[in-house]
Scaffold this motif. Structure first.
Motif, PDB file in Angstrom:
ATOM      1  N   VAL A  64      39.406  49.421  43.098  1.00 48.50           N
ATOM      2  CA  VAL A  64      38.805  48.221  42.512  1.00 48.50           C
ATOM      3  C   VAL A  64      39.585  47.822  41.267  1.00 48.50           C
ATOM      4  CG1 VAL A  64      36.745  47.284  41.385  1.00 48.50           C
ATOM      5  CG2 VAL A  64      36.510  48.621  43.479  1.00 48.50           C
ATOM      6  N   GLY A  65      40.007  48.809  40.478  1.00 49.97           N
ATOM      7  CA  GLY A  65      40.857  48.520  39.319  1.00 49.97           C
ATOM      8  C   GLY A  65      42.134  47.825  39.718  1.00 49.97           C
ATOM      9  N   GLN A  66      42.747  48.295  40.806  1.00 52.78           N
ATOM     10  CA  GLN A  66      43.954  47.649  41.316  1.00 52.78           C
ATOM     11  C   GLN A  66      43.679  46.200  41.719  1.00 52.78           C
ATOM     12  OE1 GLN A  66      46.540  49.328  40.242  1.00 52.78           O
ATOM     13  NE2 GLN A  66      47.584  49.542  42.207  1.00 52.78           N
ATOM     14  N   CYS A  67      42.519  45.974  42.340  1.00 56.30           N
ATOM     15  CA  CYS A  67      42.161  44.606  42.742  1.00 56.30           C
ATOM     16  C   CYS A  67      42.067  43.689  41.528  1.00 56.30           C
ATOM     17  CB  CYS A  67      40.835  44.607  43.502  1.00 56.30           C
ATOM     18  SG  CYS A  67      40.939  45.346  45.151  1.00 56.30           S
ATOM     19  N   TYR A  68      41.431  44.159  40.483  1.00 58.95           N
ATOM     20  CA  TYR A  68      41.310  43.352  39.270  1.00 58.95           C
ATOM     21  C   TYR A  68      42.674  43.178  38.588  1.00 58.95           C
ATOM     22  CZ  TYR A  68      36.202  43.030  39.189  1.00 58.95           C
ATOM     23  OH  TYR A  68      34.901  42.711  39.472  1.00 58.95           O
ATOM     24  N   LYS A  69      43.516  44.182  38.658  1.00 56.34           N
ATOM     25  CA  LYS A  69      44.835  44.095  38.030  1.00 56.34           C
ATOM     26  C   LYS A  69      45.708  43.067  38.739  1.00 56.34           C
ATOM     27  CE  LYS A  69      48.721  45.542  35.915  1.00 56.34           C
ATOM     28  NZ  LYS A  69      49.727  44.765  36.629  1.00 56.34           N
ATOM     29  N   ILE A  70      45.647  43.065  40.087  1.00 54.21           N
ATOM     30  CA  ILE A  70      46.546  42.243  40.884  1.00 54.21           C
ATOM     31  C   ILE A  70      45.910  40.911  41.275  1.00 54.21           C
ATOM     32  CG2 ILE A  70      47.877  42.179  43.032  1.00 54.21           C
ATOM     33  CD1 ILE A  70      47.672  45.348  42.905  1.00 54.21           C
ATOM     34  N   GLY A  71      44.589  40.934  41.463  1.00 49.09           N
ATOM     35  CA  GLY A  71      43.891  39.755  41.949  1.00 49.09           C
ATOM     36  C   GLY A  71      43.725  39.769  43.450  1.00 49.09           C
ATOM     37  N   ILE A  72      43.197  40.867  43.997  1.00 51.50           N
ATOM     38  CA  ILE A  72      42.977  40.995  45.441  1.00 51.50           C
ATOM     39  C   ILE A  72      41.518  40.662  45.729  1.00 51.50           C
ATOM     40  CG2 ILE A  72      43.014  42.543  47.433  1.00 51.50           C
ATOM     41  CD1 ILE A  72      45.053  44.258  45.874  1.00 51.50           C
ATOM     42  N   GLY A  73      41.276  39.484  46.245  1.00 51.10           N
ATOM     43  CA  GLY A  73      39.919  39.089  46.616  1.00 51.10           C
ATOM     44  C   GLY A  73      39.003  38.846  45.437  1.00 51.10           C
ATOM     45  N   ASN A  99      51.393  49.307  27.475  1.00 54.20           N
ATOM     46  CA  ASN A  99      51.812  47.909  27.575  1.00 54.20           C
ATOM     47  C   ASN A  99      50.743  46.903  27.155  1.00 54.20           C
ATOM     48  OD1 ASN A  99      54.584  48.119  28.998  1.00 54.20           O
ATOM     49  ND2 ASN A  99      53.276  49.469  30.214  1.00 54.20           N
ATOM     50  N   GLY A 100      49.615  47.404  26.675  1.00 58.58           N
ATOM     51  CA  GLY A 100      48.567  46.495  26.212  1.00 58.58           C
ATOM     52  C   GLY A 100      47.940  45.695  27.341  1.00 58.58           C
ATOM     53  N   ILE A 101      47.669  46.345  28.473  1.00 57.85           N
ATOM     54  CA  ILE A 101      47.078  45.667  29.625  1.00 57.85           C
ATOM     55  C   ILE A 101      45.577  45.934  29.629  1.00 57.85           C
ATOM     56  CG2 ILE A 101      47.013  45.557  32.150  1.00 57.85           C
ATOM     57  CD1 ILE A 101      49.978  46.392  32.108  1.00 57.85           C
ATOM     58  N   GLY A 102      44.804  44.930  29.253  1.00 51.75           N
ATOM     59  CA  GLY A 102      43.350  45.058  29.245  1.00 51.75           C
ATOM     60  C   GLY A 102      42.807  45.885  28.115  1.00 51.75           C
ATOM     61  N   VAL A 103      43.669  46.307  27.232  1.00 50.67           N
ATOM     62  CA  VAL A 103      43.266  47.133  26.095  1.00 50.67           C
ATOM     63  C   VAL A 103      44.356  47.005  25.026  1.00 50.67           C
ATOM     64  CG1 VAL A 103      44.441  49.224  26.913  1.00 50.67           C
ATOM     65  CG2 VAL A 103      42.405  49.439  25.468  1.00 50.67           C
ATOM     66  N   GLU A 104      43.997  47.221  23.787  1.00 50.34           N
ATOM     67  CA  GLU A 104      44.978  47.131  22.708  1.00 50.34           C
ATOM     68  C   GLU A 104      46.020  48.232  22.867  1.00 50.34           C
ATOM     69  OE1 GLU A 104      45.108  47.004  17.790  1.00 50.34           O
ATOM     70  OE2 GLU A 104      43.191  47.034  18.871  1.00 50.34           O
ATOM     71  N   LYS A 121      40.988  43.434  31.731  1.00 49.11           N
ATOM     72  CA  LYS A 121      40.004  44.269  31.043  1.00 49.11           C
ATOM     73  C   LYS A 121      39.178  45.062  32.059  1.00 49.11           C
ATOM     74  CE  LYS A 121      39.576  41.612  26.762  1.00 49.11           C
ATOM     75  NZ  LYS A 121      38.662  40.877  25.848  1.00 49.11           N
ATOM     76  N   LYS A 122      38.727  44.392  33.133  1.00 49.37           N
ATOM     77  CA  LYS A 122      37.973  45.098  34.170  1.00 49.37           C
ATOM     78  C   LYS A 122      38.868  46.111  34.892  1.00 49.37           C
ATOM     79  CE  LYS A 122      34.362  41.656  35.059  1.00 49.37           C
ATOM     80  NZ  LYS A 122      33.727  40.746  36.051  1.00 49.37           N
ATOM     81  N   ALA A 123      40.142  45.755  35.062  1.00 51.29           N
ATOM     82  CA  ALA A 123      41.074  46.702  35.678  1.00 51.29           C
ATOM     83  C   ALA A 123      41.123  47.977  34.846  1.00 51.29           C
ATOM     84  CB  ALA A 123      42.463  46.085  35.796  1.00 51.29           C
ATOM     85  N   PHE A 124      41.276  47.800  33.540  1.00 48.73           N
ATOM     86  CA  PHE A 124      41.359  48.970  32.665  1.00 48.73           C
ATOM     87  C   PHE A 124      40.077  49.791  32.734  1.00 48.73           C
ATOM     88  CE2 PHE A 124      40.450  51.035  28.612  1.00 48.73           C
ATOM     89  CZ  PHE A 124      41.542  51.879  28.527  1.00 48.73           C
ATOM     90  N   ILE A 125      38.924  49.129  32.733  1.00 51.59           N
ATOM     91  CA  ILE A 125      37.641  49.847  32.793  1.00 51.59           C
ATOM     92  C   ILE A 125      37.569  50.723  34.037  1.00 51.59           C
ATOM     93  CG2 ILE A 125      35.158  49.536  33.129  1.00 51.59           C
ATOM     94  CD1 ILE A 125      35.426  47.001  31.309  1.00 51.59           C
ATOM     95  N   HIS A 126      38.008  50.185  35.171  1.00 44.45           N
ATOM     96  CA  HIS A 126      37.955  50.958  36.414  1.00 44.45           C
ATOM     97  C   HIS A 126      38.997  52.076  36.417  1.00 44.45           C
ATOM     98  CE1 HIS A 126      35.412  47.617  37.755  1.00 44.45           C
ATOM     99  NE2 HIS A 126      35.013  48.423  38.738  1.00 44.45           N
TER     100      HIS A 126
END
Length: 615
Positions: free
Chosen positions: A134-143, A176-181, A149-154
């Motif tokens: 699910v994190g990957q989906c939020y990171k990439i935009g799958i469906g 790399n500061g992806i979804g988090v500082e 931020k949600k990617a990082f949480i998952h």
């Protein structure tokens, strides 16, 4: 380094993956109407997953294994899909299988929304791998709409549940500061957690962090240990950097022969910098007997993948457009030898005079005078002439002429047209230096660095590099920076390294430009500035330097110093992949597989992964 987390596997994860293949191989005996058999496979997979080793496994292998069997048995896959649809409740593994099928349109019409729904159902069952997906989906935009931020949480939740790629992904996000500082120290901690569980990318990144002091105090011995671990696992970046450490005495006693062995291993895997290094080692006799023909073969291999011009390969490595242009001027000068009667001393004298005058122009300070000999050599072969005429002329006209001293030194150095004699080579280099000829001073530094006709002495090498730099020699600037960076003949000083890299960059040397970008990227000797890092990487990319091309793609992918743009990232990765840059090949495969910046094309993804495997 690509950010994909499921292609490269550690030995541990590979073993776990092989267990899945073992399980699914029993499908050779399967009647696909036998629901209980498939149920048993799913149950066995689920139980295996709960063992520690399987937490690092990529379940795509399950589908791929089944796919091969279906083809072999000429069976209709509808049976499996129908079974999964009818037995998905309370079974997270089945949810993952359905999600993968919908994601890639395998055995069923592609539908990314349904793919996300099934990943989410698996996650709702607290299935750790499903949470990661699910994190990957939020990171990439799958469906689902991209949401870093949600990617990082998952990723964080998956890591907390022990998923090896979760640890790595959290580290990558912090780095790399992806979804988090951004937090380099936390990045290091999570890379270390993935390394402890055997993930090769994590192990390499821990070594890299120790090497450069990223999120942890710099410790070169530990850096070497981690690089060595990844080399033992067959990871090409690790193999190259073990060679680099042996060459420069980073965390281990310097040993040029061992450096050569590791560079050669990485070169055999088409790692560009390693190919260049092996060429240098053969050419200059670092850790291996001099063999000009083998050096030529490696430089030719590098040239064929459009990394450098064959005529430009001096010790500082890649040359800028400016130095290539200067080198071409020398070739233009020597091409007139087609018309030369070799008994015409005045003509050769005019060439030497013209070279000397050209040298004193700013642009030629970056030129490698080996080109003079190489050009003459080709003409001598073409004209079937005796080179004794040139040698005798040089010996009779060497006084007060530093260019002639350089030509004689090169001839003695490589045994070209005269018996090889490194002591005499050094003497002629020194004579040129005594005439305050800047390039000659630089060459004396090289002799002390390598041990050509004189005992190796890194301190004296540094002194001569410094003097050459003070006189404006482009490689002098770069070499001084390199010495400060690696503590060669002088105490390490990252800030001074940056200053001298910058000086060589200002004069157009591609290695210098790249290293300035690298320093800005990682805050080495200068305050970190990702925008400036991108600018310098872009400059080297425009000059055709493969590392620069790759890192421009990396910056576009991750929004480092530039707005994220996956399509532009894909374009640059593809350019670097076409130049046989391993990480770029992997990245292009990922982009085709997951549809990052380009339409999904599993076949093309397979082609790139296959190319990587064959390296």
């Amino acid at each position: 380094m690509s950010n994909n987390l499921t292609v490269e596997h550690s030995k541990k994860s590979i073993n776990s993956s092989n267990e899945i293949i073992q399980i699914t191989e029993n499908f050779d005996k399967l009647n696909l109407k036998d629901d209980n058999y498939f149920s048993e496979i799913v149950k066995e997979l689920y139980n295996k997953y709960n063992e520690e080793g399987l937490k690092s496994c990529d379940l795509d292998l399950v589908i791929n294994s089944l796919d091969q069997i279906l083809i072999k048995k000429k069976q209709n896959p509808d049976n499996i899909i129908n079974w999964c649809l009818n037995n998905q409740n309370n079974n997270p593994i089945v949810q993952i299988v359905l999600a993968r099928c919908y994601r890639f349109g395998k055995w069923i019409e592609k539908n990314e929304l349904k793919a996300f729904i099934h990943f989410q159902k698996s996650a709702d069952m607290e299935f750790a791998y499903g949470i990661y997906c699910v994190g990957q989906c939020y990171k990439i935009g799958i469906g689902v709409k991209r949401d870093e931020k949600k990617a990082f949480i998952h990723y964080q939740k998956a890591a907390d549940m022990g998923v090896i790629y979760g640890f790595y992904s959290v580290g990558y996000c912090y780095h790399n500061g992806i979804g988090v500082e951004k937090d380099k120290h936390k990045a290091f901690i999570y890379y270390q957690k993935s390394a402890e569980r055997g993930l090769v990318y994590g192990i390499y990144n821990v070594g890299y962090c120790y090497h450069h002091g990223i999120g942890v105090e710099m410790d070169e011995q530990k850096a070497f240990i981690y690089y060595q671990k990844t080399a033992d696992m067959g990871y090409v970046n690790g193999i190259y950097y073990v060679g680099y450490c042996y060459e420069n005495g980073i965390g281990v006693e310097a040993d040029e022969h061992k450096a050569f062995i590791y560079y050669q291993k990485a070169a055999n895997m088409d790692y560009a910098d390693a190919i260049n290094a092996v060429g240098d080692f053969y050419l200059y006799g670092y850790g291996v007997e001099i063999d000009e023909y083998k050096a030529f073969i490696y430089y030719k291999k590098l040239a064929e993948i459009n990394l450098i011009s064959l005529s430009v390969h001096y010790s500082a490595g890649e040359h800028s457009k400016k130095s290539i242009n200067s080198s071409n001027e020398i070739i233009q000068i020597t091409e007139n030898f087609d018309k030369l009667n070799l008994k015409d001393d005045n003509y050769f004298s005019e060439i030497v005079k013209e070279l000397y005058n050209k040298y004193n122009e700013e642009g030629l300070k970056s030129c490698d005078l080996d080109l003079v000999i190489n050009s003459l050599d080709q003409i001598l072969i073409k004209k079937k002439q005796n080179p004794d005429n040139i040698i005798n002329w040089c010996l009779n006209n060497q006084n007060n002429n530093p260019i002639v001293q350089i030509v004689l030194a090169r001839c003695y150095r490589f045994g070209k047209w005269i018996e090889k004699n490194e002591l005499k080579a050094f003497i002629h280099f020194q004579k040129s230096a005594d005439m305050e000829f800047a390039y000659g001073i630089y060459c004396v530094g090289q002799c002390y660095k390598i041990g050509i006709g004189v005992k190796r002495d890194e301190k004296k090498a540094f002194i001569h590099y410094q003097k050459a730099a003070d006189m404006g020699v482009i490689y002098g600037f770069y070499s001084v920076g390199y010495c400060y960076h690696n503590g060669i003949g002088v105490e390490k000083d990252k800030h001074k390294a940056f200053i001298y890299y910058q000086k060589s960059a200002e004069r157009g040397l591609v290695y210098g430009i790249y290293n300035v970008g690298y320093c800005y990227h990682h805050g080495i000797g200068v305050e970190m500035d990702e925008q400036k890092a991108f600018i310098y990487y872009q400059k080297t990319a425009d000059m055709g330097y493969v590392n620069g091309i790759y890192y421009v793609g990396y910056c576009y992918e991750n929004g480092i110093g530039v707005e994220a743009d996956e399509h532009k990232a894909f374009i640059y990765y593809q350019k670097a992949a076409n130049m046989d840059y391993a990480d770029a090949i992997n990245a292009v495969g990922d982009f085709y597989l997951y549809g990052y910046g380009v339409e999904i094309d599993e076949y093309k993804a397979f082609i790139y992964y296959k190319k990587l495997a064959e390296m």
